[in-house]
Write a protein that holds these residues in place. Structure first.
Motif, PDB file in Angstrom:
ATOM      1  N   MET B   7     -45.564  21.893  -0.571  1.00 51.33           N
ATOM      2  CA  MET B   7     -44.705  21.051  -1.392  1.00 51.33           C
ATOM      3  C   MET B   7     -45.357  20.663  -2.698  1.00 51.33           C
ATOM      4  N   ALA B   8     -44.669  20.964  -3.765  1.00 53.58           N
ATOM      5  CA  ALA B   8     -45.148  20.522  -5.069  1.00 53.58           C
ATOM      6  C   ALA B   8     -44.753  19.071  -5.247  1.00 53.58           C
ATOM      7  N   HIS B   9     -45.573  18.314  -5.915  1.00 48.97           N
ATOM      8  CA  HIS B   9     -45.195  16.939  -6.205  1.00 48.97           C
ATOM      9  C   HIS B   9     -45.763  16.520  -7.537  1.00 48.97           C
ATOM     10  N   PRO B  10     -44.990  15.766  -8.310  1.00 49.45           N
ATOM     11  CA  PRO B  10     -45.442  15.372  -9.646  1.00 49.45           C
ATOM     12  C   PRO B  10     -46.754  14.580  -9.597  1.00 49.45           C
ATOM     13  N   ARG B  11     -46.939  13.841  -8.555  1.00 51.81           N
ATOM     14  CA  ARG B  11     -48.195  13.092  -8.445  1.00 51.81           C
ATOM     15  C   ARG B  11     -48.776  13.441  -7.096  1.00 51.81           C
ATOM     16  N   PHE B  15     -49.610  11.954  -2.087  1.00 52.90           N
ATOM     17  CA  PHE B  15     -48.421  12.313  -1.333  1.00 52.90           C
ATOM     18  C   PHE B  15     -48.759  13.224  -0.164  1.00 52.90           C
ATOM     19  N   SER B  19     -47.747  12.788   3.671  1.00 50.50           N
ATOM     20  CA  SER B  19     -46.930  13.792   4.318  1.00 50.50           C
ATOM     21  C   SER B  19     -47.595  14.296   5.603  1.00 50.50           C
ATOM     22  N   ASP B 214     -45.348   5.118 -17.741  1.00 52.56           N
ATOM     23  CA  ASP B 214     -46.566   5.199 -16.920  1.00 52.56           C
ATOM     24  C   ASP B 214     -46.687   4.030 -15.947  1.00 52.56           C
ATOM     25  N   GLY B 215     -45.596   3.317 -15.761  1.00 51.00           N
ATOM     26  CA  GLY B 215     -45.665   2.101 -14.944  1.00 51.00           C
ATOM     27  C   GLY B 215     -45.479   2.330 -13.450  1.00 51.00           C
ATOM     28  N   PHE B 216     -45.416   3.572 -13.011  1.00 55.16           N
ATOM     29  CA  PHE B 216     -45.122   3.847 -11.598  1.00 55.16           C
ATOM     30  C   PHE B 216     -46.220   4.694 -10.971  1.00 55.16           C
ATOM     31  N   PHE B 217     -46.447   4.472  -9.696  1.00 53.58           N
ATOM     32  CA  PHE B 217     -47.409   5.307  -8.969  1.00 53.58           C
ATOM     33  C   PHE B 217     -46.875   5.580  -7.565  1.00 53.58           C
ATOM     34  N   MET B 218     -47.326   6.710  -7.020  1.00 51.24           N
ATOM     35  CA  MET B 218     -46.829   7.156  -5.715  1.00 51.24           C
ATOM     36  C   MET B 218     -47.266   6.189  -4.610  1.00 51.24           C
ATOM     37  N   ASP B 219     -46.391   5.988  -3.668  1.00 51.84           N
ATOM     38  CA  ASP B 219     -46.665   5.157  -2.489  1.00 51.84           C
ATOM     39  C   ASP B 219     -48.115   5.358  -2.008  1.00 51.84           C
ATOM     40  N   ASP B 220     -48.878   4.277  -2.026  1.00 52.10           N
ATOM     41  CA  ASP B 220     -50.279   4.377  -1.587  1.00 52.10           C
ATOM     42  C   ASP B 220     -50.554   3.444  -0.402  1.00 52.10           C
TER      43      ASP B 220
END
Lengths: 390, 450
Positions: B7-11, B15, B19, B214-220
């Motif tokens: 799976m490709a993911h932007p960030r 992820f 996953s 730039d205010g968002f980041f992947m679920d961490d």
């Protein structure tokens, strides 16, 4: 003195006179004595009832299944009233053959039956800054737990043939909000269902009749109702419901996105502010529900003294993956004040945190995904109130 | 098919970890072989919780999945290009999906004021609890973050997609591509992101960078929380003492119990689970059904509209604000002879048409003012006669002339609101047929009868 409810026949007309015959209620309704058991809304929450939410009366229910008429509603453009005869599901995008399915077509695929909870990401969202609403219906009622009958989305995607560069799907509703959410392809192929029945009967209009998407364990907003289209793509779409909404704003001004899985959570449904103790001291049944988007709930702890001493609750009823679980803790109430809490453990080892533990990481602006431990204070009269404790 | 690890993911990175963790959770570690799924499930349902709860999960997960078939089941038919074009309206951050067309800021203002301002305000400042669309920059770290297109939204494509897909509220997908480009350009202007000579098109789209991109980041949560939230749980002597730090009843923002109480019962004491006794705050509250809403309006003042979630913004301080009195919603006392009863069939047809009015107007028992005034007793009601509603000058001037909402006046207005009453704030295109107009009047008459 003898109880006239037993000794006086005139007070038991049902014993003397005949009741309604069959078909008096072709679609059965609850007893009129249960007319207070209804979904309720909090009018000040939203600008308009068409794009709003109401709440499941958790304090009136038992077991793990939510009756269809009591499943909370959340609409973004009102309830779409689709005609099943003109229902179509389209699959397009990165597929070998874009497809159209009628409802009859969907009914010819192999089906599965699964019990899953659906929790709105905003459930308990009003409590981030402190105890606000008095009743588990309002603090925790954006959840329901239903048995779905549906076709694995995998089978429908296989029918169209997913191309190798595909990585995401976009689910889209037919309502006046044309609701969309991006879902990773591996989830779509894993356990998502295209469902047409809930608890054995057709979906209710407010739950997406005739067809909704089931995205087990993940936030309710992704379970697109009135499902009309699945597009396959290589990147997420970043639509409104996954950027402007349903992102968790942290204290530093940055926001988490794609917080899909719902963390383990529990709440005591009885006693609670809408369900006080009316019987006085003595044997008392404490009960509640627990769930996790990552698995099942093998254990729930309960305290009646505000967390000084905890007791392992008794689980009762089927334990399914990503389903609601029922717990009980029976004790003899001494008539003194109580501080009630429950703490869920899920099958991955995650333990439900306190609200302060959550605030430590996320601040108070997050709105969504509040799974902190809930406290009810019970006084000597048995009345319960939503509080926070040290 | 694509395996999870492809799976490709932007960030990516974070992820992939999540996953993988999810994949482990949904796969039973030891799947017991069960010849009969029903038999396998039965013990799980009856087992006491303390007896190997892990096993229950595994048994439930061991049920065989609905089988795939090589080459598919041959169901459904191929979608035609025209059909795909009709439904596939989504736009992506890279501009994929944008149609030809363009719109400038000034055209956008005209369209916005006509079609959007009734809820969002002329400058995107919001009316009532509807969403604010402009400004709010620099507030995301504050106690009261204002999330607008300018301050929060990371992608311009989302604005175009959503306006086109779902707006105007109650009249979705009625805007032309040029109108959507123009409205989007105006929203950029309101957020001080472009000058007033800006023209938005497929070509200029990529030139715009959103301030909070730039205010968002992947679920961490997996790394930021999971460790701390899976520690051994204390069971005894976990703390020395406990104090109550905050009471919900102080706020008193919980709606009253419904007025339609359950029927009188011999067992009322034990049946009365409605909690009216349980909530000390409610004993002082008036039990009238409409009051719950009116009283809590004050509490909701700071809550940004729409999503229930945003109501978290209705914080303690604001919620303590003194409740306001409910606006008197009674129909004005007119001496006019009551109009003839409407035809029930016509009224029923009108109820469906009224769905188009419901975004702004209420009619019937408990109706209150929303974006538009409540419409009880509207037939033969004097113009601009609902107290506490902020009418446009056009309406108040017509009222000063003594005009009354007769069937004729209502018909003219509903056919073409802005043409019939220049300057009205009602942003509704109008009903095309007299039949529809008669039906909706009949519905309002029957639903809003005193």
């Amino acid at each position: 003195t003898p109880d006239p409810a037993i000794t006086d026949l005139s007070q038991q007309p049902w014993t003397q006179y005949l009741g309604d015959g069959v078909d008096a209620r072709p679609y059965g309704m609850p007893s009129p004595y249960e007319s207070h058991v209804i979904r309720r809304d909090v009018p000040w929450l939203t600008a308009d009832a068409v794009s709003s939410v109401n709440f499941t009366p958790l304090h009136e229910l038992d077991g793990i299944i939510t009756p269809n008429g009591l499943c909370f509603e959340r609409h973004h453009g009102g309830v779409a009233e689709l005609d099943p005869g003109s229902y179509r599901l389209m699959i397009n995008g990165l597929v070998d053959t874009p497809k159209v399915f009628t409802l009859q077509d969907l009914m010819r695929f192999p089906r599965e039956n699964r019990i899953y909870f659906l929790e709105c990401a905003a459930n308990s969202g009003m409590e981030w800054r402190g105890a606000q609403l008095n009743g588990c219906q309002f603090t925790h009622g954006m959840i329901h737990n239903v048995m779905y009958t549906g076709v694995p989305l995998r089978l429908i995607l296989e029918e169209a043939g997913v191309k190798t560069d595909a990585a995401w799907v976009l689910a889209e509703g037919a309502d006046a909000a044309a609701m969309t959410r991006s879902i990773p392809l591996d989830k779509a192929l894993d356990d998502c269902l295209v469902a047409f029945k809930m608890n054995g009967e057709a979906l209710r209009p407010e739950q997406g009749y005739p067809v909704r998407l089931v995205v087990p364990g993940w936030e309710g907003n992704m379970w697109v109702k009135w499902l009309r289209r699945i597009e396959v793509g290589d990147k997420p779409w970043y639509h409104r419901e996954e950027t402007s909404k349903y992102t968790d704003l942290l204290a530093n001004g940055k926001a988490r996105e794609f917080t899909w899985a719902m963390d383990a959570k529990s709440v005591i449904t009885n006693p609670s502010p809408q369900a006080p103790i009316l019987h006085g001291p003595g044997p008392t049944v404490l009960t509640g529900v627990a769930w996790s988007g990552r698995g099942s709930i093998p254990r729930v702890d309960v305290t009646i003294d505000g967390g000084i001493t905890w007791h392992q609750a008794r689980m009762s009823g089927p334990s399914h993956d990503k389903s609601m679980h029922r717990f009980y803790y029976e004790f003899d109430w001494d008539g003194g004040p109580l501080l009630l809490q429950s703490r869920a453990h899920d099958s991955t080892g995650y333990v439900q945190p306190t609200k302060d533990m959550l605030r430590e990481v996320r601040g108070e602006n997050s709105i969504y995904h509040n799974n902190g431990i809930q406290t009810w204070a019970v006084n000597e009269k048995g009345e319960a109130e939503n509080v926070e404790i040290t | 098919y694509v395996a999870a690890n492809q799976m490709a993911h932007p960030r990516d990175g974070q992820f992939a970890a999540i996953s993988a963790a999810n994949a482990q959770e949904v796969t039973p570690q030891v799947a017991p072989q069960a010849d009969d799924a029903a038999q396998a499930e039965a013990p799980a349902e009856t087992a006491a919780a303390d007896e190997a709860p892990q096993a229950q999960t595994q048994i439930a997960a061991a049920e065989p999945a609905a089988p795939s078939r090589d080459g598919g089941y041959g169901l459904g038919r191929e979608a035609m290009p025209e059909e795909i074009a009709a439904w596939d309206i989504d736009i992506r951050p890279d501009g994929a999906g944008l149609p030809d067309g363009s719109g400038d800021v000034w055209t956008g203002e005209e369209v916005f004021v006509e079609k959007c301002a009734a809820c969002h305000g002329d400058f995107g400042e919001a009316v009532g609890r509807w969403p604010q669309l402009a400004m709010g920059m620099g507030t995301l770290q504050s106690q009261d973050p204002v999330k607008t297109v300018g301050s929060y939204w990371p992608y311009l494509s989302t604005v175009w997609d959503y306006v086109h897909r779902a707006m105007p509220f109650g009249e979705a997908q009625s805007l032309s591509p040029d109108e959507v480009y123009a409205i989007t350009a105006y929203l950029l202007y309101l957020n001080e992101m472009v000058e007033d000579d800006f023209v938005l098109s497929k070509e200029t789209f990529a030139d715009v960078t959103m301030p909070n991109a730039d205010g968002f980041f992947m679920d961490d949560r997996e790394t930021a929380e999971y460790g701390a939230f899976s520690a051994e749980a204390c069971m005894e002597n976990c703390k020395d003492s406990v104090e109550i730090a905050m009471h919900a009843t102080v706020l008193d923002v919980t709606p009253d119990e419904p007025s339609d109480a359950p029927p009188e019962s011999e067992m009322s004491e034990s049946n009365d689970m409605t909690g009216s006794e349980a909530d000390p705050a409610e004993t002082e509250a008036d039990a009238a059904p409409a009051d719950g809403e009116a009283e809590t309006q004050a509490a909701a003042e700071p809550a940004q509209a729409e999503a229930p979630v945003e109501t978290a913004a209705a914080d303690a301080g604001a919620a303590e604000a003194a409740p306001t009195e409910a606006p008197a919603a009674e129909a004005p006392a007119t001496e006019a002879v009551a109009p003839a009863e409407p035809d029930p069939e016509l009224a029923a047809a009108g109820e469906r048409i009224f769905n188009r009015c419901k975004a702004c107007h209420q009619v019937g028992e408990g109706a209150t003012n929303r974006t538009g005034p409540e419409l009880n007793g509207i037939l033969d009601r004097p113009f601009a006669s609902v107290e506490d509603f902020n009418y446009s000058t056009a309406l108040t001037e017509a009222a000063a002339e003594g005009r009354v909402w007769t069937h004729e006046e209502l018909s003219g207005f509903l056919a073409d609101p802005r043409g019939y009453l220049k300057g009205t704030k009602m942003s509704f295109a109008g009903l095309r047929s007299q039949e529809d107009i008669d039906a909706v009047i009949a519905y309002m008459q029957s639903a809003g009868a005193p």
